[in-house]
Design a protein around this motif. Structure first.
Motif, mmCIF file in Angstrom:
data_model
loop_
_atom_site.group_PDB
_atom_site.id
_atom_site.type_symbol
_atom_site.label_atom_id
_atom_site.label_comp_id
_atom_site.label_asym_id
_atom_site.label_seq_id
_atom_site.Cartn_x
_atom_site.Cartn_y
_atom_site.Cartn_z
ATOM 1 N N LEU A 1 -5.967 7.485 -0.479
ATOM 2 C CA LEU A 1 -6.328 6.420 -1.410
ATOM 3 C C LEU A 1 -5.071 5.793 -2.012
ATOM 4 C CD1 LEU A 1 -8.374 4.815 -3.110
ATOM 5 C CD2 LEU A 1 -8.348 6.687 -4.749
ATOM 6 N N PHE A 2 -4.145 6.624 -2.486
ATOM 7 C CA PHE A 2 -2.920 6.100 -3.085
ATOM 8 C C PHE A 2 -2.058 5.402 -2.032
ATOM 9 C CE2 PHE A 2 -4.166 8.856 -6.523
ATOM 10 C CZ PHE A 2 -3.678 8.217 -7.662
ATOM 11 N N ALA A 3 -2.017 5.958 -0.829
ATOM 12 C CA ALA A 3 -1.256 5.306 0.243
ATOM 13 C C ALA A 3 -1.840 3.930 0.551
ATOM 14 C CB ALA A 3 -1.264 6.188 1.488
ATOM 15 N N GLY A 4 -3.175 3.813 0.535
ATOM 16 C CA GLY A 4 -3.815 2.532 0.783
ATOM 17 C C GLY A 4 -3.550 1.536 -0.317
ATOM 18 N N ILE A 5 -3.539 1.999 -1.578
ATOM 19 C CA ILE A 5 -3.264 1.106 -2.708
ATOM 20 C C ILE A 5 -1.890 0.465 -2.554
ATOM 21 C CG2 ILE A 5 -2.748 1.097 -5.184
ATOM 22 C CD1 ILE A 5 -5.013 3.182 -5.499
ATOM 23 N N TYR A 6 -0.925 1.243 -2.057
ATOM 24 C CA TYR A 6 0.436 0.725 -1.909
ATOM 25 C C TYR A 6 0.683 0.085 -0.549
ATOM 26 C CZ TYR A 6 1.743 2.827 -6.341
ATOM 27 O OH TYR A 6 1.837 3.133 -7.677
ATOM 28 N N GLY A 7 -0.352 -0.023 0.276
ATOM 29 C CA GLY A 7 -0.245 -0.762 1.526
ATOM 30 C C GLY A 7 0.589 -0.099 2.603
ATOM 31 N N LEU A 8 0.606 1.225 2.661
ATOM 32 C CA LEU A 8 1.383 1.917 3.688
ATOM 33 C C LEU A 8 0.716 1.761 5.056
ATOM 34 C CD1 LEU A 8 2.650 3.181 1.110
ATOM 35 C CD2 LEU A 8 2.803 5.341 2.364
ATOM 36 N N SER A 9 1.526 1.693 6.083
ATOM 37 C CA SER A 9 1.010 1.605 7.458
ATOM 38 C C SER A 9 0.413 2.939 7.868
ATOM 39 C CB SER A 9 2.148 1.243 8.409
ATOM 40 O OG SER A 9 3.077 2.320 8.477
ATOM 41 N N PRO A 10 -0.422 2.990 8.910
ATOM 42 C CA PRO A 10 -1.011 4.265 9.358
ATOM 43 C C PRO A 10 0.021 5.338 9.657
ATOM 44 C CG PRO A 10 -2.171 2.432 10.365
ATOM 45 C CD PRO A 10 -1.000 1.833 9.643
ATOM 46 N N LEU B 1 4.603 9.507 -5.744
ATOM 47 C CA LEU B 1 5.793 9.275 -4.912
ATOM 48 C C LEU B 1 5.450 8.778 -3.511
ATOM 49 C CD1 LEU B 1 7.691 12.548 -5.855
ATOM 50 C CD2 LEU B 1 8.488 10.234 -6.392
ATOM 51 N N VAL B 2 4.172 8.523 -3.240
ATOM 52 C CA VAL B 2 3.727 8.244 -1.875
ATOM 53 C C VAL B 2 4.435 7.022 -1.276
ATOM 54 C CG1 VAL B 2 1.748 6.790 -2.498
ATOM 55 C CG2 VAL B 2 1.660 8.164 -0.402
ATOM 56 N N HIS B 3 4.813 6.059 -2.110
ATOM 57 C CA HIS B 3 5.438 4.826 -1.608
ATOM 58 C C HIS B 3 6.955 4.821 -1.786
ATOM 59 C CE1 HIS B 3 4.759 4.427 -5.867
ATOM 60 N NE2 HIS B 3 5.414 3.307 -5.936
ATOM 61 N N ARG B 4 7.551 6.005 -1.998
ATOM 62 C CA ARG B 4 9.004 6.175 -2.168
ATOM 63 C C ARG B 4 9.548 5.252 -3.268
ATOM 64 N NH1 ARG B 4 10.957 9.183 2.085
ATOM 65 N NH2 ARG B 4 9.771 9.122 4.025
ATOM 66 N N PRO B 5 9.095 5.410 -4.512
ATOM 67 C CA PRO B 5 9.568 4.526 -5.588
ATOM 68 C C PRO B 5 11.004 4.818 -5.984
ATOM 69 C CG PRO B 5 8.227 6.270 -6.501
ATOM 70 C CD PRO B 5 8.144 6.414 -5.011
ATOM 71 N N GLN B 6 11.639 3.829 -6.593
ATOM 72 C CA GLN B 6 12.992 4.006 -7.107
ATOM 73 C C GLN B 6 12.992 4.712 -8.466
ATOM 74 O OE1 GLN B 6 15.034 0.215 -7.219
ATOM 75 N NE2 GLN B 6 14.202 -0.407 -5.233
ATOM 76 N N ILE B 7 11.896 4.525 -9.203
ATOM 77 C CA ILE B 7 11.789 5.060 -10.573
ATOM 78 C C ILE B 7 10.456 5.768 -10.717
ATOM 79 C CG2 ILE B 7 11.748 4.475 -13.038
ATOM 80 C CD1 ILE B 7 13.340 1.949 -12.322
ATOM 81 N N LEU B 8 10.474 6.897 -11.424
ATOM 82 C CA LEU B 8 9.270 7.691 -11.638
ATOM 83 C C LEU B 8 9.032 7.832 -13.141
ATOM 84 C CD1 LEU B 8 7.147 9.349 -10.069
ATOM 85 C CD2 LEU B 8 8.719 11.297 -10.205
#
Length: 649
Positions: free
Chosen positions: A431-440, A481-488
Motif C-alpha cells: 500500500l505504501f509503495a503504491g502511494i509513492y508510485g514505485l514500479s513493480p 522508508l519505502v521510497h528512499r526519502p532524504q529526510i525522516l
C-alpha cells in the motif's frame, strides 16, 4: 519472608486470555509504607497483576491477599475496596471529559462516601500539591496529558486510601509532569505512610522505587532494590568516544566481538560480561587496537543494560541487524531549515516563531512538554499543516511552494497512526509503495528489504494488529522508508516498545544517518533516548528555548545550577523533609536515595551533613553524579515557569 500484615502478598499468580498466557506464576510482596514498582514493556503483564490486586480481574490460579484478605470472591474484593485507590492505564481514563477539575473530584468523593467535613480540606491540599488549584473550573478534556494524570491521582486519593495502585501513571506525559508525580507520591509516603504499587515502561524510573520487579512476557525476571538489580547482572559498561569518522569502524569491530553494543550520540556503549573475570577496558581496547584517538571509560550499567543482558541469557535478543544497503543521500547540505515558523489557532500560538537548521545526515531531537508544539511543527514542515507565518525549506524545497516535492523526499511516521492494523504485513508495504508510485520491480526489492530489517521473514501474511509493538514499529519505519526519502520525521516512534526493540530501532536510525546520510528529526518522551541525538532543540509554550548538543546542554545547566548530588541516609523520608525545610526545594526522592542540584558542591555537602545531623538523620554518603537529559529538561522548564509566574505577578 512475607508478614501477615503486609498490604499485598501474591503467590503463583497465573492468568491467560484464551490460549495466550498473560501471567506465569508471579510472586511478589509489597511492604507497608513503600513504593513498589513493576517495570517492563507493553505486554509484560504489569496491568494484569495490578487489576488482579485491585480486585477487578479474575485469575486462573494462585493466591492474592490484600491487607490480610484473600481475594477469592467478589465479596472479598468489596471488603477491601475502601482501603485502596486504583488508577487505570491511559491518560484520564478514570475521569469524565465534560466535567471540570473540581466536579471530577467532587464526583469521586461522593462515590467514595467522603464526609463533607473532610472533603474541603483534602481537596484543597491535593490541588495545591498537584498545582491544579487555579484550574478548578477547567473541563478535563481541555487539560494537558500531565494535568489529566495529576487530576486522576487526586481522584484516586480523595478518599484517603491506605494502598494506591497506579498503572503506568507517567506514560505519555512530559518529564516535568513525571517529576511532579513522583514528588507527590514521596510527600504522601513521608506524611501519611501510604503504600504504593506503581507500574512503568520507563526503565529510568526504576530508581524511584524502594523495591521493584522486572517483568517480561508474563514472568518476573528479577526482584530487588534498584541498586541491587544492576549489581546482580555481573557485567560492566565500557563507554568509547572516537572521532566521528571512526565511530562506524569501532561499532563494526565491537559488534563482531561483543553481543550487546549500542551507539549513543558520539559515543559507543559496550556490555562486558565479568563472569570470567578480566579487565573490561583491556578487553575492549584490544578489540579497537590501531583505532586512533579512542577514549575509554568504565561505568556501572543502567537498568536497561541489565534488562537486555538478562533477556539475552534467557535466549531472547533483537538479533543481528542485516546489512542495510542503499545509495548515499546526495541532497542539500542543509536538510531542514525553519525561520520564524509560526502556527496560530485563533488567539493561541501553538508554534511561535521557531527557527532551527538541521544538516544532512544528522539525528535531530525535538523535545518538549505535552502541548509544547512539537507535533504541530512537524506537520508544518511535512506539508500536512499550513503555517500562519514564517519560512521553511525541507530537502532543498520551499515548504510554501513545493509541498508535493517535499512529500516525495520525506518519510513520516506519526505518533498516532502509521499502519493499517487489519491489513497484513505485505499488504501494508504494498500500500505504501503504491502511494509513492514505485514500479513493480522496486516494490519487490523494497518489500524484501523491509521484511529483512523488521525481522518478519515468514510473517508476511500475518495481520499487523497481532504483531508485538517493537516489530510493528520497525515495520512502520520500513514503510516510511519505502521510497528512499532524504529526510525522516519520527513523532514519538518508540512509545511502549521494549528495550530490545528500541535498541534495534535506534541501530537502524544510526545506520541511516551515518552510512546513508539520511536526516532524522525525532520527538520523544524517553529522555534517555535524547542522548542518541546529535543535536537537540527544547520547546516550551511554542518556542525553542534551548538548542545545542546533549553534552553542551548538560554543561550549561552545570554552570548555572551546579552539581547534581546523590545523598544516601538511614532515613531518606525524614532527610527529604529536613532538606525541604532547610531551603533545598529541588530535593527529590529516588527510591532510598535523594537527588538535588547545588551550586557549590563542597559547601552544599557540608551544609547538608550539618542539617541532617541536627535533625537526627545519619548520612551514609553524599557524592556528585552525572546530570541526565531529564535533569536538564526539568531544570530548564521549571526556570521558565518561574520566570513566567514572576512576570504575571
Amino acid at each position: 519472608m512475607a508478614k501477615p500484615n503486609e498490604p499485598v502478598i501474591v503467590r503463583n499468580l497465573s492468568k491467560a486470555y484464551g490460549r495466550v498466557p498473560a501471567l506465569r506464576d508471579i510472586d511478589l510482596t509489597v511492604r507497608a509504607g513503600e513504593i513498589f514498582g513493576l517495570i517492563g514493556p507493553d505486554g509484560a503483564g504489569k496491568s494484569s497483576v495490578m487489576k488482579a490486586v485491585a480486585g477487578v480481574l479474575t485469575f486462573d490460579r494462585g493466591h492474592i491477599e490484600v491487607f490480610g484478605e484473600p481475594l477469592d470472591s467478589e465479596a472479598a474484593a468489596e471488603r477491601i475496596k475502601q482501603r485502596i485507590g486504583f488508577m487505570p492505564q491511559g491518560l484520564g481514563l478514570n475521569l469524565y471529559a465534560d466535567l471540570s477539575v473540581e466536579e471530577n473530584i467532587d464526583f469521586f468523593a461522593r462515590l467514595r462516601l467522603v464526609p463533607e467535613a473532610d472533603l474541603a480540606e483534602r481537596k484543597s491540599r491535593l490541588l495545591a500539591m498537584t498545582r491544579l488549584e487555579r484550574f478548578r473550573d477547567r473541563p478535563m478534556k481541555k487539560l494537558s496529558g500531565g494535568m489529566k494524570q495529576k487530576l486522576g491521582l487526586v481522584c484516586t486519593l480523595i478518599h484517603a486510601p491506605d494502598l494506591v495502585i497506579l498503572d503506568e501513571p507517567t506514560t505519555g506525559v512530559d518529564p516535568v509532569s513525571r517529576r511532579d508525580f513522583w514528588a507527590i507520591l514521596a510527600e504522601l509516603l513521608r506524611e501519611q505512610g501510604i503504600t504504593a504499587l506503581v507500574s512503568t515502561a520507563y526503565m529510568d524510573e526504576a530508581v524511584r522505587f524502594q523495591r521493584a520487579s522486572l517483568m517480561f512476557d508474563g514472568r518476573v525476571l528479577m526482584e530487588a532494590e534498584p541498586g541491587e538489580l544492576a549489581e546482580m547482572a555481573q557485567g560492566m559498561i565500557v563507554v568509547i568516544e572516537t572521532p566521528p569518522d571512526c565511530q562506524a569502524e569501532a561499532l563494526r569491530r565491537l559488534r563482531a566481538k561483543f553481543p550487546q553494543v549500542e551507539a549513543v550520540g558520539p559515543a559507543v556503549r559496550v556490555w562486558v560480561d565479568q563472569r570470567d573475570g578480566g579487565d573490561p577496558e583491556s578487553q575492549v581496547r584490544r578489540t579497537l587496537a590501531g583505532l586512533e584517538n579512542a577514549q575509554l571509560r568504565v561505568v556501572e550499567p543502567e537498568l536497561e543494560d541489565v534488562f537486555v543482558a538478562r533477556l539475552r541469557e534467557a535466549g531472547r535478543s533483537a538479533g543481528r541487524l542485516p546489512p542495510l544497503t542503499g545509495d548515499v543521500n546526495r541532497g542539500a547540505e542543509v536538510a531542514i531549515e525553519a525561520q520564524s515558523l509560526t502556527k496560530a489557532f485563533g488567539d493561541f500560538r501553538a508554534v511561535d516563531e521557531i527557527s532551527f537548521t538541521v544538516p544532512r545526515g544528522e539525528i535531530f531531537g525535538l523535545l518538549g512538554a505535552n502541548g509544547a508544539g512539537k507535533t504541530t511543527a512537524i506537520k508544518m514542515l511535512t506539508g500536512i499543516l499550513k503555517p500562519t507565518a514564517g519560512e521553511g525549506r525541507v530537502a532543498g524545497a520551499d515548504m510554501h511552494r513545493a509541498s508535493r516535492l517535499i512529500k516525495e523526499r520525506v518519510g513520516y511516521m506519526s505518533q498516532a497512526f502509521s499502519l493499517y492494523l487489519d491489513l497484513t504485513v505485505a499488504e501494508n508495504i504494498l500500500l505504501f509503495a503504491g502511494i509513492y508510485g514505485l514500479s513493480p520491480s522496486a516494490r519487490r526489492e523494497r518489500m524484501a528489504w523491509i521484511i529483512d530489517v523488521a525481522g518478519l521473514e515468514g510473517h508476511e501474511d500475518d495481520r499487523v494488529g497481532g504483531l508485538p509493538m517493537g516489530v510493528r514499529q520497525r515495520l512502520a519505519l520500513g514503510c516510511a522508508l519505502v521510497h528512499r526519502p532524504q529526510i525522516l520525521f519520527l513523532d514519538e516512534p518508540t512509545s511502549g516498545v521494549d528495550p530490545l526493540g528500541r535498541r534495534r530501532f535506534w541501530e537502524i536510525l544510526f545506520h541511516l544517518a551515518r552510512e546513508q546520510q539520511v536526516t532524522v528529526l525525532v520527538t520523544t518522551h524517553y529522555m534517555s533516548e535524547a542522548e542518541h541525538c546529535d543535536h537537540l532543540a527544547l520547546m516550551y509554550a511554542g518556542r525553542i528555548v534551548a538548542d545545542d548538543s546533549p553534552q553542551n546542554l548538560k554543561r550549561e545547566v552545570s554552570r548555572e545550577a551546579g552539581e547534581l548530588l546523590e545523598l544516601r541516609s538511614g532515613d531518606p523520608l525524614a532527610a527529604l523533609g529536613i532538606l525541604a525545610e532547610g531551603g533545598f526545594d529541588g530535593a527529590a526522592l529516588y527510591g532510598r536515595r535523594i537527588h538535588l542540584l547545588a551550586k557549590d558542591g563542597a559547601q552544599a555537602q557540608e551544609r547538608i551533613r550539618k542539617l541532617l545531623e541536627r535533625g537526627g538523620v545519619t548520612v551514609t554518603s553524599i557524592r556528585p553524579v552525572p546530570l541526565t537529559m531529564e535533569d536538564v529538561f526539568v531544570y530548564r522548564v521549571l526556570e521558565l515557569e518561574r520566570a513566567a509566574a514572576q512576570k504575571a505577578a
